[in-house]
Design an enzyme around this catalytic site. Sequence first.
Site: not given
Ligand code: IDP
Ligand code: MG
Length: 174
Positions: A34, A74, A82, A110, A116, A127, A137, A140, A151
Amino acid sequence: MKNPTLMIASLLAFYSLFSFAMAANKERTFIMVKPDGVQRGLVGKIIERFEQKGFKLVAMKFVWAQKDLLEKHYADLSSRPFFPGLVNYMNSGPVVPMVWEGLNVVKTGRQMLGATNPADSLPGTIRGDFCIQVGRNIIHGSDAVESAEKEIALWFNEKELVSWAPAAKDWIYE
Ligand code: IDP
Ligand code: MG
């Protein structure tokens, strides 16, 4: 083995087992550094993790992604509060989308990323080692084989997926 039918049947069974194992080794995942990972100079370290594990790089590029691509990427999260901030963050600088291939690469990828929210990511994960907050974070990774396929098709065309055999493959797979 005197019975020719039995011999052919055994050869076929061996061949299908072999092809099944080969297909499993060809699982693919979509990994993307990212904008914060790029700005913080972590691209090399992240690629190194996947290389040293033994996974095979199939495609990679360096792009400043448009918002409509990021919104598609996304789309499943579009109703989350968010979401606008997430799209802005992902559009705040260049990213490094990649395709990695190997046995169980989606699930293992993963695990290599960690949870996450970096507050829950174990030390030793990407991470866990390199970031602090969920909104920054750094990486992805696809969460399932089906989402990986979607994707990969969203970020790469067929010609960009490079077909090659790593010299070390027989030292990584038995
Ligand atoms: P992942 O990246 O581990 O698959 P997802 O739930 O798919 O997690 O969320 C995608 C991305 O959205 C996360 O990697 C993070 O950058 C962002 N994200 C997820 N939850 C939050 C939140 O509560 N606040 C801000 N950003 C979030
Ligand atoms: Mg995800």
